[in-house]
Each structure stands twice: as C-alpha cells, then as structure tokens.
Design an enzyme around this catalytic site. Structure first.
Site, PDB file in Angstrom:
ATOM      1  N   HIS A  52      -7.417 -15.566  31.939  1.00 58.01           N
ATOM      2  CA  HIS A  52      -6.773 -16.862  32.106  1.00 58.01           C
ATOM      3  C   HIS A  52      -6.239 -17.277  30.757  1.00 58.01           C
ATOM      4  O   HIS A  52      -7.209 -17.163  30.059  1.00 58.01           O
ATOM      5  CB  HIS A  52      -7.109 -17.677  33.331  1.00 58.01           C
ATOM      6  CG  HIS A  52      -7.121 -16.991  34.504  1.00 58.01           C
ATOM      7  ND1 HIS A  52      -7.652 -17.821  35.716  1.00 58.01           N
ATOM      8  CD2 HIS A  52      -6.586 -16.195  34.976  1.00 58.01           C
ATOM      9  CE1 HIS A  52      -7.420 -17.219  36.748  1.00 58.01           C
ATOM     10  NE2 HIS A  52      -6.739 -16.210  36.630  1.00 58.01           N
ATOM     11  N   GLU A  54      -6.930 -20.426  29.810  1.00 55.82           N
ATOM     12  CA  GLU A  54      -8.193 -21.008  29.558  1.00 55.82           C
ATOM     13  C   GLU A  54      -9.255 -20.221  28.941  1.00 55.82           C
ATOM     14  O   GLU A  54      -9.897 -20.388  27.759  1.00 55.82           O
ATOM     15  CB  GLU A  54      -8.613 -21.967  30.496  1.00 55.82           C
ATOM     16  CG  GLU A  54      -7.814 -22.687  31.172  1.00 55.82           C
ATOM     17  CD  GLU A  54      -7.309 -22.235  32.576  1.00 55.82           C
ATOM     18  OE1 GLU A  54      -6.571 -21.083  32.225  1.00 55.82           O
ATOM     19  OE2 GLU A  54      -7.123 -22.835  33.476  1.00 55.82           O
ATOM     20  N   CYS A  82      -8.630 -23.075  37.443  1.00 58.17           N
ATOM     21  CA  CYS A  82      -9.087 -22.374  38.577  1.00 58.17           C
ATOM     22  C   CYS A  82     -10.579 -22.629  38.447  1.00 58.17           C
ATOM     23  O   CYS A  82     -10.961 -23.250  37.535  1.00 58.17           O
ATOM     24  CB  CYS A  82      -8.963 -21.168  38.741  1.00 58.17           C
ATOM     25  SG  CYS A  82      -9.580 -19.859  37.663  1.00 58.17           S
ATOM     26  N   CYS A  85     -12.067 -20.734  35.459  1.00 61.42           N
ATOM     27  CA  CYS A  85     -11.963 -21.562  34.471  1.00 61.42           C
ATOM     28  C   CYS A  85     -12.552 -22.705  34.261  1.00 61.42           C
ATOM     29  O   CYS A  85     -13.032 -23.204  33.116  1.00 61.42           O
ATOM     30  CB  CYS A  85     -10.341 -21.540  34.127  1.00 61.42           C
ATOM     31  SG  CYS A  85      -9.534 -20.082  33.914  1.00 61.42           S
TER      32      CYS A  85
HETATM   33 ZN   LIG Z   1      -8.327 -19.733  35.647  1.00 55.81          ZN
END
Ligand SMILES: [Zn+2]
Length: 149
Positions: A52, A54, A82, A85
């Site tokens: 992701h 991040e 999420c 993250c």
């Molecule tokens: Zn994430």
C-alpha cells in the site's frame, strides 16, 4: 478546504498510481519539512498485497535514512489508512498522520477497528483528517467509475 504542498504531492502520487492501473492512493513521508519518500500504491507492480502507498513510502523513507523507525516524521496520505497501514504507521513511530478522504469501508483509524484507540496500540500519531478530502475522493471515484465503464 485545507490543503498543503505535501498533500498535493500525495495527490500526484495517487494520480500516478491510477495511471499505472493501481488503486489511486498516494503517501508522502516528511521529516523536518523535507520530503523523505513518496509513493503510490504498488501492489500490482510488485505482486505484493502489503505494498500500500503508506507501507511503500515508509519502507522507502527507512531505507533512505538507514533506520527502522521514523520518529518525528509526518505521513500524508490521500485516504484513511487501512488497519495494516495504521499499524505500520504506529510501529514506525510516525509523529503526525494527515489523511484526506475517510474510508468507512476499509479504514482502520477513525473507521473499523480504530487501531490507535486500542489498548494494544503502543504509539498513536496525532491524526488530522479531511485535508484535500474532496480531491482525494474524486480521484478514487473517477478510477472506480472507469473500471465499471
Ligand atoms: Zn493500507
């Protein structure tokens, strides 16, 4: 509507991710007013579901600084992180988290498990939401609209 140069860069990363066929989310790590790393989602490019924006930006920042944590750094991301993250941001000791659009379906900060409010969370960043949220949400909306067409 608040925005700033770092969130603008995160939005650019989000657009670039979308152009590569990735879900258009972008993240930027800033330390002492300097951009240390920026990335969009790279899950498809890397065949890595943990890539992701991040996590990718945190990895790049740690590599650039040669350290495992990012104490004192701030992270800007276009969408509410999420749970994975949110945890990575906590483990990296990020000082402040700025995110754009809320993600009631997949977020883990102010939605879902609210990771930073749990007793198992040992470092919580200061959280600022809503920065450039309209632009961030529009980039995502346009991307998924395009997928359906
Ligand atoms: Zn994430």
């Amino acid at each position: 509507m608040k925005t700033n140069q770092f969130m603008e860069l995160a939005l650019e990363e989000a657009r670039a991710a979308g152009a590569r066929g990735e879900v258009p989310i972008g993240a930027v790590v800033v330390l002492d007013g300097t951009v240390i790393a920026s990335s969009g989602n790279r899950t498809r490019e890397l065949n890595d579901i943990t890539a992701h924006a991040e996590v990718a930006a945190i990895r790049m920042a740690c590599e650039a600084l040669g350290q495992e944590r990012l104490t004192g750094a701030d992270l800007y991301v276009t969408l509410e992180p999420c749970t994975m993250c949110a945890a990575a941001i906590s483990f990296a000791r990020i000082r402040r988290l700025y995110y754009g659009a809320e993600d009631p379906k997949g977020g883990g900060v102010d939605s879902g498990v609210r990771f930073y409010a749990q007793p198992t969370c040992h470092h919580a960043p200061e959280v600022y939401s809503g920065m450039s949220e309209v632009q961030a949400a529009e980039i995502l909306r346009a991307f998924f609209q395009g997928k359906r067409d």
